[in-house]
Design a protein around this motif. Structure first.
Motif, PDB file in Angstrom:
ATOM      1  N   ASP A  82       0.917  -1.388   0.051  1.00 40.55           N
ATOM      2  CA  ASP A  82       0.024   0.134  -0.195  1.00 40.55           C
ATOM      3  C   ASP A  82       0.855   1.263  -0.066  1.00 40.55           C
ATOM      4  N   SER A  83       0.306   2.411   0.242  1.00 41.15           N
ATOM      5  CA  SER A  83       1.119   3.634   0.213  1.00 41.15           C
ATOM      6  C   SER A  83       1.983   3.762   1.224  1.00 41.15           C
ATOM      7  N   PRO A 113      -9.298  -0.168  -2.780  1.00 38.35           N
ATOM      8  CA  PRO A 113      -8.263   0.812  -2.717  1.00 38.35           C
ATOM      9  C   PRO A 113      -8.731   2.210  -3.373  1.00 38.35           C
ATOM     10  N   GLU A 117      -4.629   5.713  -3.593  1.00 37.78           N
ATOM     11  CA  GLU A 117      -3.811   4.416  -3.288  1.00 37.78           C
ATOM     12  C   GLU A 117      -3.284   3.691  -4.513  1.00 37.78           C
ATOM     13  N   SER A 120      -0.510   5.257  -5.888  1.00 37.84           N
ATOM     14  CA  SER A 120       0.652   4.846  -5.149  1.00 37.84           C
ATOM     15  C   SER A 120       1.484   3.721  -5.322  1.00 37.84           C
TER      16      SER A 120
END
Length: 277
Positions: A82-83, A113, A117, A120
């Protein structure tokens, strides 16, 4: 099975005394450590594997990394990031054999997401040319068609997009999936035949869809067992039956080799000289 045959979608769970599940997980599966997966592959004649990080382990990839190391070049991985994932962690995963990042758009695995997100995640993995693995269901592939087209990386759609076959072969979701395959950047896993079948244990209708996808994009189709079939309710498939179903999907040995060997080698960046001894 042809030499170098690959299970392009499988999971490992635990053992939890060494690799505990994530505290915020949405499901708790029975343990299925890497030793069980290896036993299954020996039984089925599969020499390679793509191990997909499960949502029940979250972003802790310890179990996956352990399996990749034990695989000695026979395995690749698909991560969940994830980010907040540091770039150096992505580098570490890549060096271990991870070649994709999975995005879930299935309610039973938590919230989807956001666009931010997704951007990212794409930004983190783009330097390594990973693919984005897309997990959708129902009309999800049609709902997210423009998103898929916008991703500047290869996209691999899990489990034939888990379309609802009760809507027929001309449904909105099937049409979207077939259209995306024509872009040349989208791949599909013809796994999950048991999940799509409308009258299990018969899987004629999901095998028919798989044949259609193989015809549409023979160079961008891969297959997997989905072992150990997490979040399966009701009909639990036998992995031998799922493997035998390949004889109804592939038209001959050349098709079988393409689906099980040639395509996974390209999609998941395996060594073309063959698995490690």
């Amino acid at each position: 099975m042809p030499a170098g045959a690959c299970d392009s979608h499988c999971h490992i769970f635990g053992p939890t005394h060494t690799f505990p599940f994530a505290p915020g997980r949405t499901f708790t599966p029975p343990e299925a450590p890497r030793e069980r997966l290896r036993e299954l592959h020996r039984l089925l004649g599969l020499e390679r594997a793509v191990i997909v990080q499960s949502a029940c382990h979250g972003t802790d990839h310890s179990a996956l990394l352990d399996a990749l190391e034990a695989g000695g070049g026979r395995c690749r991985g698909v991560a969940i990031i994830d980010s907040t994932t540091p770039p150096e962690e992505v580098r570490r995963l890549h060096e271990a054999g991870v070649r994709g990042a999975r995005l879930h758009f299935t309610p039973h695995l938590g919230s989807a997401p956001s666009e931010e997100e997704i951007r990212s995640v794409v930004g983190l993995v783009r330097p390594y040319d990973w693919h984005i693995a897309l997990h959708v269901q129902g009309d999800g592939i049609a709902d997210h068609e423009e998103l898929v087209r916008s991703i500047p990386l290869p996209v691999v759609v899990d489990h034939m997009a888990r379309v609802d076959l009760r809507d027929g072969p001309e449904s909105r979701a099937v049409s979207a999936l077939r259209g995306l395959l024509q872009t040349g950047r989208v791949w599909v896993k013809i796994s999950g035949a048991d999940r799509l079948a409308t009258a299990p244990p018969r899987m004629d209708d999901s095998a028919e869809l798989a044949r259609l996808l193989v015809t549409d994009a023979p160079e961008r189709v891969v297959w997997g067992t989905d072992f150990p079939h997490p979040n399966t309710h009701g009909f639990m498939p036998d992995d031998g039956d799922l493997t035998d179903l390949l004889s109804e999907i592939a038209s001959g040995s050349a098709d079988l080799k393409r689906i099980l060997v040639d395509n996974p080698t390209r999609c998941f960046d395996f060594d073309e000289t063959g698995p490690a001894s």
